[in-house]
Design a protein around this motif. Sequence first.
Motif, PDB file in Angstrom:
ATOM      1  N   THR A  32       0.648  -1.364   0.140  1.00  0.00           N
ATOM      2  CA  THR A  32      -0.024  -0.216  -0.206  1.00  0.00           C
ATOM      3  C   THR A  32       0.994   1.861   0.225  1.00  0.00           C
ATOM      4  OG1 THR A  32      -1.818  -1.355   1.523  1.00  0.00           O
ATOM      5  CG2 THR A  32      -1.905   0.945   1.509  1.00  0.00           C
ATOM      6  N   SER A  33       0.669   2.071  -0.641  1.00  0.00           N
ATOM      7  CA  SER A  33       0.966   3.700  -1.123  1.00  0.00           C
ATOM      8  C   SER A  33       0.931   4.167  -0.141  1.00  0.00           C
ATOM      9  CB  SER A  33       1.401   3.949  -2.127  1.00  0.00           C
ATOM     10  OG  SER A  33       1.407   5.377  -1.848  1.00  0.00           O
ATOM     11  N   LEU A  34       1.240   5.313   1.037  1.00  0.00           N
ATOM     12  CA  LEU A  34       0.705   6.232   2.205  1.00  0.00           C
ATOM     13  C   LEU A  34       0.196   7.296   1.315  1.00  0.00           C
ATOM     14  CD1 LEU A  34       2.959   5.485   4.492  1.00  0.00           C
ATOM     15  CD2 LEU A  34       0.890   4.738   4.982  1.00  0.00           C
ATOM     16  N   ALA A  35       0.478   7.235  -0.197  1.00  0.00           N
ATOM     17  CA  ALA A  35       0.001   8.500  -0.344  1.00  0.00           C
ATOM     18  C   ALA A  35      -1.718   8.416  -0.062  1.00  0.00           C
ATOM     19  CB  ALA A  35       0.887   8.521  -2.173  1.00  0.00           C
ATOM     20  N   GLN A  36      -2.293   7.352  -0.404  1.00  0.00           N
ATOM     21  CA  GLN A  36      -3.586   7.914  -1.154  1.00  0.00           C
ATOM     22  C   GLN A  36      -4.773   7.652   0.843  1.00  0.00           C
ATOM     23  OE1 GLN A  36      -3.541   3.360  -2.727  1.00  0.00           O
ATOM     24  NE2 GLN A  36      -4.245   2.683  -0.883  1.00  0.00           N
ATOM     25  N   VAL A  37      -3.485   7.533   1.872  1.00  0.00           N
ATOM     26  CA  VAL A  37      -3.549   7.777   3.581  1.00  0.00           C
ATOM     27  C   VAL A  37      -4.532   8.458   3.544  1.00  0.00           C
ATOM     28  CG1 VAL A  37      -3.221   6.582   5.348  1.00  0.00           C
ATOM     29  CG2 VAL A  37      -3.256   4.737   3.080  1.00  0.00           C
ATOM     30  N   GLU A  38      -5.314   9.096   4.275  1.00  0.00           N
ATOM     31  CA  GLU A  38      -5.298   9.922   5.002  1.00  0.00           C
ATOM     32  C   GLU A  38      -5.150   9.691   6.441  1.00  0.00           C
ATOM     33  OE1 GLU A  38      -6.422  13.776   6.066  1.00  0.00           O
ATOM     34  OE2 GLU A  38      -6.936  12.820   3.991  1.00  0.00           O
ATOM     35  N   ARG A  39      -5.170   8.810   7.294  1.00  0.00           N
ATOM     36  CA  ARG A  39      -4.380   8.421   8.471  1.00  0.00           C
ATOM     37  C   ARG A  39      -3.967   7.315   8.842  1.00  0.00           C
ATOM     38  NH1 ARG A  39      -9.853   9.519   9.635  1.00  0.00           N
ATOM     39  NH2 ARG A  39     -10.549   8.404  10.947  1.00  0.00           N
ATOM     40  N   VAL A  40      -3.244   6.688   9.166  1.00  0.00           N
ATOM     41  CA  VAL A  40      -3.149   5.104  10.074  1.00  0.00           C
ATOM     42  C   VAL A  40      -3.251   5.367  11.718  1.00  0.00           C
ATOM     43  CG1 VAL A  40      -1.749   3.406  10.205  1.00  0.00           C
ATOM     44  CG2 VAL A  40      -1.043   5.081   8.280  1.00  0.00           C
ATOM     45  N   GLU A  41      -4.546   4.630  11.591  1.00  0.00           N
ATOM     46  CA  GLU A  41      -4.827   3.917  12.763  1.00  0.00           C
ATOM     47  C   GLU A  41      -4.195   2.595  13.504  1.00  0.00           C
ATOM     48  OE1 GLU A  41      -8.801   6.633  12.895  1.00  0.00           O
ATOM     49  OE2 GLU A  41      -9.158   4.640  13.290  1.00  0.00           O
ATOM     50  N   VAL A  42      -3.557   2.216  14.390  1.00  0.00           N
ATOM     51  CA  VAL A  42      -3.338   1.261  15.295  1.00  0.00           C
ATOM     52  C   VAL A  42      -3.672   0.584  16.095  1.00  0.00           C
ATOM     53  CG1 VAL A  42      -0.843  -0.273  16.088  1.00  0.00           C
ATOM     54  CG2 VAL A  42      -1.056   1.212  14.248  1.00  0.00           C
ATOM     55  N   VAL A  43      -4.232  -0.278  16.495  1.00  0.00           N
ATOM     56  CA  VAL A  43      -4.643  -1.355  17.587  1.00  0.00           C
ATOM     57  C   VAL A  43      -3.914  -2.333  17.636  1.00  0.00           C
ATOM     58  CG1 VAL A  43      -6.868  -2.247  18.500  1.00  0.00           C
ATOM     59  CG2 VAL A  43      -6.874  -0.401  16.419  1.00  0.00           C
ATOM     60  N   ARG A  44      -3.664  -1.740  19.140  1.00  0.00           N
ATOM     61  CA  ARG A  44      -2.277  -3.280  19.522  1.00  0.00           C
ATOM     62  C   ARG A  44      -3.605  -4.237  20.215  1.00  0.00           C
ATOM     63  NH1 ARG A  44      -0.645   2.151  20.771  1.00  0.00           N
ATOM     64  NH2 ARG A  44       1.435   2.366  20.983  1.00  0.00           N
ATOM     65  N   GLY A  45      -3.233  -5.812  20.946  1.00  0.00           N
ATOM     66  CA  GLY A  45      -3.983  -6.223  21.502  1.00  0.00           C
ATOM     67  C   GLY A  45      -4.604  -6.665  20.772  1.00  0.00           C
ATOM     68  N   ASP A  67      -5.174 -13.682  11.868  1.00  0.00           N
ATOM     69  CA  ASP A  67      -4.335 -12.859  11.518  1.00  0.00           C
ATOM     70  C   ASP A  67      -4.565 -11.520  12.153  1.00  0.00           C
ATOM     71  OD1 ASP A  67      -4.094 -14.867  10.045  1.00  0.00           O
ATOM     72  OD2 ASP A  67      -3.863 -13.545   8.178  1.00  0.00           O
ATOM     73  N   ALA A  68      -5.518 -10.622  13.086  1.00  0.00           N
ATOM     74  CA  ALA A  68      -5.325 -10.158  14.230  1.00  0.00           C
ATOM     75  C   ALA A  68      -5.395 -10.059  16.156  1.00  0.00           C
ATOM     76  CB  ALA A  68      -6.787  -8.409  13.876  1.00  0.00           C
ATOM     77  N   LEU A  69      -4.803 -11.303  15.693  1.00  0.00           N
ATOM     78  CA  LEU A  69      -3.810 -11.977  17.070  1.00  0.00           C
ATOM     79  C   LEU A  69      -3.149 -10.698  17.747  1.00  0.00           C
ATOM     80  CD1 LEU A  69      -3.968 -14.850  18.052  1.00  0.00           C
ATOM     81  CD2 LEU A  69      -1.544 -15.040  17.667  1.00  0.00           C
ATOM     82  N   GLY A  70      -2.262 -10.480  17.265  1.00  0.00           N
ATOM     83  CA  GLY A  70      -1.146  -8.972  18.081  1.00  0.00           C
ATOM     84  C   GLY A  70      -2.479  -7.598  17.747  1.00  0.00           C
ATOM     85  N   GLY A  71      -2.510  -7.154  16.736  1.00  0.00           N
ATOM     86  CA  GLY A  71      -3.288  -6.235  17.148  1.00  0.00           C
ATOM     87  C   GLY A  71      -3.717  -5.518  15.089  1.00  0.00           C
ATOM     88  N   ALA A  72      -4.321  -4.516  14.500  1.00  0.00           N
ATOM     89  CA  ALA A  72      -4.375  -4.163  13.476  1.00  0.00           C
ATOM     90  C   ALA A  72      -3.613  -2.506  13.775  1.00  0.00           C
ATOM     91  CB  ALA A  72      -6.005  -4.023  13.215  1.00  0.00           C
ATOM     92  N   VAL A  73      -3.943  -2.695  11.564  1.00  0.00           N
ATOM     93  CA  VAL A  73      -2.781  -1.881  11.064  1.00  0.00           C
ATOM     94  C   VAL A  73      -4.565  -1.102  10.265  1.00  0.00           C
ATOM     95  CG1 VAL A  73      -1.138   0.252  10.167  1.00  0.00           C
ATOM     96  CG2 VAL A  73      -0.656  -2.132  11.745  1.00  0.00           C
ATOM     97  N   ASN A  74      -5.417  -0.329  10.725  1.00  0.00           N
ATOM     98  CA  ASN A  74      -5.905   0.623   9.638  1.00  0.00           C
ATOM     99  C   ASN A  74      -5.398   2.113   8.967  1.00  0.00           C
ATOM    100  OD1 ASN A  74      -8.233   0.874   7.868  1.00  0.00           O
ATOM    101  ND2 ASN A  74      -9.730   1.017  10.232  1.00  0.00           N
ATOM    102  N   MET A  75      -5.373   1.603   7.184  1.00  0.00           N
ATOM    103  CA  MET A  75      -4.489   3.002   6.608  1.00  0.00           C
ATOM    104  C   MET A  75      -6.218   3.267   5.671  1.00  0.00           C
ATOM    105  SD  MET A  75      -1.591   0.983   4.534  1.00  0.00           S
ATOM    106  CE  MET A  75      -2.870  -1.172   4.404  1.00  0.00           C
TER     107      MET A  75
END
Length: 815
Positions: free
Chosen positions: A221-234, A243-251
Motif C-alpha cells: 500500500t502506498s501511503l500517498a492515498q492515506v489520510e491517516r493510519v490507526e493502530v490497535v494493539r492487542g 490474523d488480528a491476533l496481535g492487533g490491526a493497522v488500518n490505513m
Amino acid sequence: MKPFAIRNGGWACAAHLPTTLALVLVVAASVFVAPATAQDREQPGGTLIGTVTSEGGQPLGQADVHVPALGRQALTDARGSFRMTNVQPRTVRVRFDRIGYESAVREVTVSAGEVTRVEVTMQTRPIEREEIVVTGTPSAANPMETTQDVDAVAAPELARSRSASLGKVLEEQVPGVANISTGSQAGKPVLRGLSGTRVRTLQNGIAQDFFQYGVRHATPTSLAQVERVEVVRGASSILYGSDALGGAVNMITKDLPSAPEGQTRIGGDVEGQFFSNNEERAGLVDLHAAGDRFGARAGVEVRKGDDLKTPEAPTFFRDDPRTGVGGDPKYAGEVPFTNFEQWSVYGQAGLRGDFGKAELFMNHWSNRQNFLLPMGGPVGSEDNPPVGLGQELGQTNVALSGNLASGGVVLKPTLSFQRATRQAATPGATFEADPDFPVDLAKNSYTARFELLHPTVASLDGTLGAEVNYQDTEQRGPVELEPSSEILNAAVFAFEELGLGDLTLSAGVRLDVRDQEAVPNDRTTDPELLESTFTEVSGGLGFNYELVDGLALAGNANSGFRAPAIFELYANGVHGGVAAFQRGSPELDSERSFSGDLALRARTGRVSGKVTGYVNQIQDFVFLENTGERRESDGLPIFSSGQTDATIRGVEGNVEVSTFGGIDVGGSFSFLDHEGDGLSDPEGGDEDGPLPLIPADRLSGFVRATASALGPLSSPRLRFDVRHGFSKDAAGRIEPFSQFDDLPFGTASTDAYTLFDVEGSATLEMGEVPVSLSLAVENLSDEVYRQFLDTYKGYALSPGRNVKLTVSAPFHVLR
C-alpha cells in the motif's frame, strides 16, 4: 480439543459460494437502495453550522470539517464558515483539519429540525493535538476515552514521515511499534512482539490479503492515498478475525473531496521527496473535484531508490577480519542489490447527502525490488561478485462502500475485490533483467462486509456486523513455496459500549467459520490433510474509567485466534529471499491467544502520555525452525513449521510535556519478555527458550521547539531525537537468519546502539496556498550499528546518515 476450536474435514468452498453471492447482492443493494429509502422516509435532520478561526482570531478558509460516524464532510469558505444540512439527529464527534494547524475535535448533539452551532479555534502547538479513531471501536471515539489501546497517525505526521516503508513510518510515529526492515522499501510493523500474519493490515476496515508471511515483503500500500493510519494493539479478532491476533493497522484513505455549500471546488496536491542515503526520489500528484453532492479524486505516486549506504567500516574481506558473533559485515558503504522501483495509482468517486455517503475506490500498487543475498564475494570481484535476487510484488483493490444514515441507524456495507501477485527470481537474476520467476503466486480475494451502528439505547452504543471472505490462490511457477488453495471465511460479530458517566464498559464477541483447502503436493499424500475447518469464537471485555479530568485508567481482556496460513501448512519449496528450503506441517492447529492489558492515560493542558502493561499467552504458537538438515541437491538449510505454547509480557509508554516558551520534551520506551515452552535456550540454561522476531528493548527521548509564526512561516518546528536500542540475542534455530551467529561474518544477535536525529518543519503561507516544508537528518552521527529486526544484519550494517527533504503544496479553484 482446544478451547473454542474445532478442526475437522472441511466443507467444499464451492458449496458456499451461493451464500457468499447472496450476501454480496444484499450489500450492493444496500449501497444503492438505502440512499433513496432514507430520502423517502421523512426523517427531518438537523443543521450543523460554525466558524473556524486561528489563535489570532483570523478566519480559516479551506479547513476540512468531518463527521466520521456519518460519513459527512464540509469545507470552510473564505470567512471560515461551514454549513451541513440534513444531519442525522444524534451525538457525534466532529473533526477539524487544516494544513499548518493541529486537528481539533468537538462533540456536538444534533437535534431534528434545529440548528446546532460550533465555534472552533485551531491551535498550532502539537501538545494540543486531538484525533478521532474508528478502528477497534464500536463508533468514532477519542483515543483518550476508548477501552481499546488505539493510536492514530494523522495527515500532518504522515506527510512529514512518509516513505516506502509502512513499518518505519509507524516505528517513528507510534510509541511501542517496531519495524522489520529490509532496505528502505520493505518494512513490516511489529505490535507487542507480533508481526506478519499475526497483525491484520486493513484498508478502510477491510483486511488486505497478500503474501504477508514473507519476512522481507513490503506491505502493498502506498501511503500517498492515506489520510491517516490507526493502530490497535492487542487482539483485535473481535472485529477483524484471523490474523488480528496481535492487533490491526488500518490505513484510512483520503475522504471524498468537498466544497463550501453552493460552490464547486477543483484542485489538488503536489509533493516531492528526496532521501540522500539511497538517492531515493518520490513524486506525488493528487487531483480532486467536488460540488455539493459529488466528489472525485485521482492520484499517482512514483518512487525510485538506488542502493542504500551504511557507514564506512572494515569488512570481512580484509586481511584480518573480526569474526564470530558480531563479526565484521561482508558489505559496508554502498550495499549492492538494495535498489527498488515503486509506483501506485488510485482513484475514488462518490455521492454524499442527507443519506450519508456512497463511494467507489480503486488503487493499484507495484513494487520491483532487489535483495542482496548472503552468498557471494566483495564488491568489484569478477570471480565471486555479490549476488542479488529480483522480486516483483503487485496489489489491486476495488471497493464499493456506503455510510448510510436513517432514523438514527448508520449502515456501513462494503464490497471489496483484491488481487495480489508475488514473483521471485533465482539467485543472481535481478529485476532489471526481466527474469523468469520460479516463485510465481497470484491471489484473488473477495470480501463482503456489513456493519450496523444502532442508535443509543439506555447509554449503549454498538456495532453489529457480518463478513464473508473468499480467497483463491494460484501457484503459477515451478517452485511450490505455497500451493494453490481456496479459503472461505464467514463471520458474525457484535461490539457494544456502555457509558456510565466517568466509566465506559465494552464487550464484544465474534464467530468465525473458516474452511481451507489446498491442492496435493508431495508433502500431503493424505487427502484428508488438504482440507480443514476452524470454528472459532473470539471475545473481549474492556473498561475506561476517568479518575479525574484528563486522567483515565483503561483495561482489556481478549481472546483471539489465528488459523495457520497455507504457507505454514503446505510450503514445499526454495525461499530465495532467505536462502533456505521451507516445508510446512499439514497438521498444525490454530493459534489461540488470551491477552490482557492495563493502561494509565493522561491528557491535560501540558502533559500527554500513557503507560501500558500487557501479557499475551498464545496456545499452539507457530514458528519456523532450522532443522539442522541440508538438502543434498543444493546444500540449502531446511526450515520446517512447528508449534508450542508461548507467553509475551511487556510494558510500553510515552510522555510529552509542554514547558513554557514553546519547548516540549518527551520520550517513550518499550520492554518485552518472552518464552516458548520447550524451545531451546541459546544460552544453554534450563529455562524455556525465547521467541523469534521479537524487537530489542528500546528507549527514546526528544526536545521540540515550536512557535506560532516566524516571519512568513507558520507552525515552525525544530525537533531533536535520541533513540537507544538495547542489545539482544537471537532465538537460536527458530530465529530467521540465526545461522549468522555461527558464520565467520555478520551477526544474528546485536549490540546496543544510540542514534540521533534532527528535523525542522514549517508551513510557508504563499497567498492562500500553504506550502509545507520538512528537512530531517536521520542517524546524524553516522553511527555504525545493526538493528535487531534488520534482515540484512547477517552480512551488512544498518543504514547510515540520511538527509530527507519533503515539499508539498495544495492548489484549488472555487467557483
